[in-house]
Design a protein around this motif. Structure first.
Motif, PDB file in Angstrom:
ATOM      1  N   PHE A 148       0.825  -1.102  -0.123  1.00 25.13           N
ATOM      2  CA  PHE A 148       0.006  -0.179  -0.106  1.00 25.13           C
ATOM      3  C   PHE A 148       0.718   1.352   0.070  1.00 25.13           C
ATOM      4  CE2 PHE A 148      -3.614  -2.673   0.996  1.00 25.13           C
ATOM      5  CZ  PHE A 148      -4.690  -1.964   0.519  1.00 25.13           C
ATOM      6  N   PHE A 149       1.848   1.335   0.970  1.00 25.44           N
ATOM      7  CA  PHE A 149       2.586   2.417   0.893  1.00 25.44           C
ATOM      8  C   PHE A 149       3.588   2.675  -0.395  1.00 25.44           C
ATOM      9  CE2 PHE A 149       2.111   2.346   5.538  1.00 25.44           C
ATOM     10  CZ  PHE A 149       2.021   3.623   5.624  1.00 25.44           C
ATOM     11  N   LEU A 150       3.799   1.557  -1.164  1.00 23.09           N
ATOM     12  CA  LEU A 150       4.653   1.519  -2.244  1.00 23.09           C
ATOM     13  C   LEU A 150       3.704   2.089  -3.403  1.00 23.09           C
ATOM     14  CD1 LEU A 150       7.505   0.903  -3.475  1.00 23.09           C
ATOM     15  CD2 LEU A 150       6.418  -1.566  -4.181  1.00 23.09           C
ATOM     16  N   ILE A 151       2.485   1.461  -3.369  1.00 18.04           N
ATOM     17  CA  ILE A 151       1.445   2.153  -4.397  1.00 18.04           C
ATOM     18  C   ILE A 151       1.183   3.524  -4.307  1.00 18.04           C
ATOM     19  CG2 ILE A 151      -1.130   1.997  -4.989  1.00 18.04           C
ATOM     20  CD1 ILE A 151      -0.790  -0.951  -4.478  1.00 18.04           C
ATOM     21  N   ALA A 152       1.278   4.006  -2.780  1.00 17.30           N
ATOM     22  CA  ALA A 152       0.997   5.391  -2.534  1.00 17.30           C
ATOM     23  C   ALA A 152       2.055   6.476  -3.056  1.00 17.30           C
ATOM     24  CB  ALA A 152       0.693   5.581  -1.213  1.00 17.30           C
ATOM     25  N   ALA A 153       3.441   5.649  -2.937  1.00 22.28           N
ATOM     26  CA  ALA A 153       4.473   6.616  -3.132  1.00 22.28           C
ATOM     27  C   ALA A 153       4.625   6.558  -4.797  1.00 22.28           C
ATOM     28  CB  ALA A 153       5.639   5.947  -2.625  1.00 22.28           C
ATOM     29  N   LEU A 154       4.147   5.528  -5.517  1.00 23.74           N
ATOM     30  CA  LEU A 154       4.620   5.450  -6.910  1.00 23.74           C
ATOM     31  C   LEU A 154       3.195   5.809  -7.870  1.00 23.74           C
ATOM     32  CD1 LEU A 154       6.564   2.218  -7.330  1.00 23.74           C
ATOM     33  CD2 LEU A 154       7.391   4.475  -7.277  1.00 23.74           C
ATOM     34  N   ALA A 155       2.244   6.454  -7.123  1.00 24.43           N
ATOM     35  CA  ALA A 155       0.744   6.727  -7.773  1.00 24.43           C
ATOM     36  C   ALA A 155       1.090   7.782  -8.821  1.00 24.43           C
ATOM     37  CB  ALA A 155       0.081   7.513  -6.750  1.00 24.43           C
ATOM     38  N   PRO A 156       2.031   8.684  -8.924  1.00 24.05           N
ATOM     39  CA  PRO A 156       2.174   9.214 -10.195  1.00 24.05           C
ATOM     40  C   PRO A 156       2.707   8.746 -11.295  1.00 24.05           C
ATOM     41  CG  PRO A 156       2.913  10.693  -8.421  1.00 24.05           C
ATOM     42  CD  PRO A 156       2.681   9.200  -7.824  1.00 24.05           C
ATOM     43  N   LEU A 157       3.680   7.809 -10.984  1.00 20.91           N
ATOM     44  CA  LEU A 157       4.301   7.074 -11.987  1.00 20.91           C
ATOM     45  C   LEU A 157       3.194   5.964 -12.524  1.00 20.91           C
ATOM     46  CD1 LEU A 157       6.753   6.017 -13.459  1.00 20.91           C
ATOM     47  CD2 LEU A 157       7.331   4.697 -11.678  1.00 20.91           C
ATOM     48  N   ILE A 158       2.706   5.281 -11.629  1.00 23.56           N
ATOM     49  CA  ILE A 158       1.310   4.331 -12.072  1.00 23.56           C
ATOM     50  C   ILE A 158       0.335   5.117 -13.001  1.00 23.56           C
ATOM     51  CG2 ILE A 158      -0.271   2.703 -11.454  1.00 23.56           C
ATOM     52  CD1 ILE A 158       1.317   2.247  -8.794  1.00 23.56           C
ATOM     53  N   SER A 159       0.120   6.244 -12.605  1.00 21.01           N
ATOM     54  CA  SER A 159      -0.922   6.849 -13.162  1.00 21.01           C
ATOM     55  C   SER A 159      -0.395   7.355 -14.846  1.00 21.01           C
ATOM     56  CB  SER A 159      -1.367   8.124 -12.592  1.00 21.01           C
ATOM     57  OG  SER A 159      -2.132   8.849 -13.371  1.00 21.01           O
ATOM     58  N   LYS A 160       0.961   7.667 -14.619  1.00 20.62           N
ATOM     59  CA  LYS A 160       1.532   7.867 -16.215  1.00 20.62           C
ATOM     60  C   LYS A 160       1.555   6.786 -17.056  1.00 20.62           C
ATOM     61  CE  LYS A 160       5.322  10.330 -17.946  1.00 20.62           C
ATOM     62  NZ  LYS A 160       6.931  10.930 -17.761  1.00 20.62           N
ATOM     63  N   LEU A 161       2.129   5.778 -16.440  1.00 15.68           N
ATOM     64  CA  LEU A 161       2.115   4.462 -17.255  1.00 15.68           C
ATOM     65  C   LEU A 161       0.708   3.930 -17.633  1.00 15.68           C
ATOM     66  CD1 LEU A 161       4.695   2.481 -15.375  1.00 15.68           C
ATOM     67  CD2 LEU A 161       5.068   3.708 -17.235  1.00 15.68           C
ATOM     68  N   TYR A 162      -0.304   3.845 -16.825  1.00 16.35           N
ATOM     69  CA  TYR A 162      -1.902   3.712 -17.223  1.00 16.35           C
ATOM     70  C   TYR A 162      -2.286   4.626 -18.271  1.00 16.35           C
ATOM     71  CZ  TYR A 162      -6.517   3.092 -15.765  1.00 16.35           C
ATOM     72  OH  TYR A 162      -7.920   2.595 -15.910  1.00 16.35           O
ATOM     73  N   GLY A 163      -1.899   5.573 -18.153  1.00 13.98           N
ATOM     74  CA  GLY A 163      -2.290   6.770 -19.263  1.00 13.98           C
ATOM     75  C   GLY A 163      -3.382   7.632 -18.865  1.00 13.98           C
ATOM     76  N   LYS A 164      -3.938   7.748 -17.531  1.00 13.91           N
ATOM     77  CA  LYS A 164      -5.008   8.424 -17.254  1.00 13.91           C
ATOM     78  C   LYS A 164      -4.625   9.052 -15.934  1.00 13.91           C
ATOM     79  CE  LYS A 164      -8.177   5.375 -19.622  1.00 13.91           C
ATOM     80  NZ  LYS A 164      -6.972   4.436 -20.191  1.00 13.91           N
ATOM     81  N   ASP A 165      -5.551  10.085 -15.544  1.00  9.93           N
ATOM     82  CA  ASP A 165      -5.583  10.477 -14.215  1.00  9.93           C
ATOM     83  C   ASP A 165      -6.605  10.760 -13.376  1.00  9.93           C
ATOM     84  OD1 ASP A 165      -6.991  13.370 -14.755  1.00  9.93           O
ATOM     85  OD2 ASP A 165      -5.610  13.101 -16.673  1.00  9.93           O
ATOM     86  N   PRO A 166      -6.720  11.230 -12.335  1.00  2.61           N
ATOM     87  CA  PRO A 166      -7.978  11.110 -11.322  1.00  2.61           C
ATOM     88  C   PRO A 166      -8.927  12.329 -11.682  1.00  2.61           C
ATOM     89  CG  PRO A 166      -6.215  11.758 -10.089  1.00  2.61           C
ATOM     90  CD  PRO A 166      -5.430  11.696 -11.394  1.00  2.61           C
ATOM     91  N   TYR A 167      -8.381  13.413 -12.592  1.00  6.71           N
ATOM     92  CA  TYR A 167      -9.163  14.680 -12.727  1.00  6.71           C
ATOM     93  C   TYR A 167     -10.006  14.664 -13.909  1.00  6.71           C
ATOM     94  CZ  TYR A 167      -6.031  15.827  -8.943  1.00  6.71           C
ATOM     95  OH  TYR A 167      -5.259  15.753  -7.828  1.00  6.71           O
ATOM     96  N   THR A 168      -9.569  14.076 -15.072  1.00  9.25           N
ATOM     97  CA  THR A 168     -10.156  14.117 -16.074  1.00  9.25           C
ATOM     98  C   THR A 168     -11.558  13.459 -16.321  1.00  9.25           C
ATOM     99  OG1 THR A 168      -8.130  14.116 -17.369  1.00  9.25           O
ATOM    100  CG2 THR A 168      -9.823  13.549 -18.909  1.00  9.25           C
ATOM    101  N   ARG A 169     -12.556  14.085 -16.599  1.00 10.81           N
ATOM    102  CA  ARG A 169     -13.794  13.417 -16.920  1.00 10.81           C
ATOM    103  C   ARG A 169     -14.019  12.772 -18.240  1.00 10.81           C
ATOM    104  NH1 ARG A 169     -17.405  18.576 -14.249  1.00 10.81           N
ATOM    105  NH2 ARG A 169     -16.184  18.778 -12.366  1.00 10.81           N
ATOM    106  N   TYR A 170     -13.524  11.704 -18.356  1.00 13.25           N
ATOM    107  CA  TYR A 170     -13.677  10.854 -19.560  1.00 13.25           C
ATOM    108  C   TYR A 170     -14.977  10.724 -20.004  1.00 13.25           C
ATOM    109  CZ  TYR A 170      -8.728  10.050 -18.211  1.00 13.25           C
ATOM    110  OH  TYR A 170      -7.337  10.202 -17.693  1.00 13.25           O
ATOM    111  N   GLY A 171     -15.807  10.392 -18.930  1.00 14.44           N
ATOM    112  CA  GLY A 171     -17.086   9.976 -19.313  1.00 14.44           C
ATOM    113  C   GLY A 171     -18.007  11.423 -19.964  1.00 14.44           C
ATOM    114  N   GLN A 172     -17.678  12.435 -19.687  1.00  8.41           N
ATOM    115  CA  GLN A 172     -18.203  13.579 -20.460  1.00  8.41           C
ATOM    116  C   GLN A 172     -17.509  14.043 -21.677  1.00  8.41           C
ATOM    117  OE1 GLN A 172     -18.543  16.700 -17.474  1.00  8.41           O
ATOM    118  NE2 GLN A 172     -19.575  15.846 -16.031  1.00  8.41           N
TER     119      GLN A 172
END
Length: 303
Positions: free
Chosen positions: A21-45
């Motif tokens: 859990f701590f590793l995921i928290a620390a690497l959240a920006p990197l994981i998000s970048k590799l995943y190709g999405k962010d938590p703010y963009t309203r993809y459904g709209q």
């Protein structure tokens, strides 16, 4: 202690889960970048094919597919996976800061009162009692609007950094007393031991006695209590966000996800599943880890 801990399979598995859990928290920006999405963009709209006319995911199970691993948030259409990543990151960061501040404060007040005794112990003890008399949850809920009224223009939204600062301040202010009283009792017992008396007779300064003799013998209660305090702080932060006095939109947060899930669970139970499951796993693993650490330091405590 380490050898006993390694033989405890439950403790080892729990430690691995907590570290993950701590590793995921620390690497959240990197994981998000590799995943190709962010938590703010309203993809459904942005893409009409993702949400129906009622603003729920078109695809079954909350819109889970190869593109959106944990589905989409109903209404705004944000990615649930990255929201959960950053929610874990924000909640753990605040909880770690609060726990560290609370532990340090408890060490200073508890050890000082127990070691010096007399008037020092009396005044520190009464101060601790006074702080314990505050109703924590009510104070948490009431304090944020007061700070907002004092520091923020009524026409403006309270900044996220200020909300986070208020959370840390209030939870630290009201979170150290139990550990302080425990450390005071342990210190009162230890200061009468022969090795402490010998250090005093030898003319060792009080500061050195505390650092070299007392604190090493207080590691067990400090570490064990810290492992219980941190998950409690995580749930408290989530609870305050759920009530609307913690982190608010658009900041990703575990509690905010619960609040959203409570609104739409009858139509989309999937959205609640991921933050709820993640928190249950984290809290359970951390509590089991605390038990294992306690038993490793003091095998008799588990009997």
């Amino acid at each position: 202690m380490w050898m006993r801990f390694k033989r405890d399979r439950t403790g080892v598995v729990s430690a691995c889960i907590v570290l993950a859990f701590f590793l995921i928290a620390a690497l959240a920006p990197l994981i998000s970048k590799l995943y190709g999405k962010d938590p703010y963009t309203r993809y459904g709209q942005l893409r009409p094919d993702l949400l129906n006319e009622n603003f729920y995911p078109v695809k079954p199970n909350g819109g889970i597919d190869g593109e959106f691993w944990f589905g989409l948030e109903p209404g705004l259409g944000r990615d649930v996976f990255t929201q959960l990543l950053y929610g874990i990151r924000n909640s753990l960061a605040l909880a770690v800061i609060i726990t560290l501040l609370s532990v340090l404060t408890a060490i200073v007040i508890g050890v000082a009162g127990g070691y010096f005794g007399g008037k020092v112990d009396y005044f520190l003890g009464r101060f601790t009692d006074l702080m314990m008399s505050f109703p924590n949850q009510l104070f948490f809920v009431a304090f944020t609007p007061v700070v907002a009224a004092l520091l923020v223009d009524p026409r403006d939204e309270m900044p996220t950094w200020l909300r986070a600062g208020v959370l840390v301040y209030v939870m630290w202010l009201l979170g150290w007393m139990t550990l302080a009283r425990l450390l005071r009792g342990q210190t009162l017992s230890l200061r009468e031991r022969e090795f402490i008396e010998a250090a005093r007779v030898a003319g060792t300064p009080s500061g050195r006695i505390v650092r070299k003799e007392l604190l090493p013998n207080l590691v067990t209660p400090i570490l064990v209590q810290a492992t219980y305090m941190l998950p409690n702080n995580v749930t408290a932060i989530a609870g305050l966000s759920f009530l609307g006095v913690g982190l608010l939109e658009p900041t990703p947060d575990w509690g905010r996800m619960f609040a959203k899930g409570a609104e739409i669970y009858q139509s989309d139970i999937t959205y609640m599943f991921f933050p709820g499951g993640a928190m249950v796993i984290f809290i359970l693993a951390f509590n089991l880890l605390g038990d294992s650490v306690r038993d490793a330091f003091d095998p008799k405590s588990g009997r």
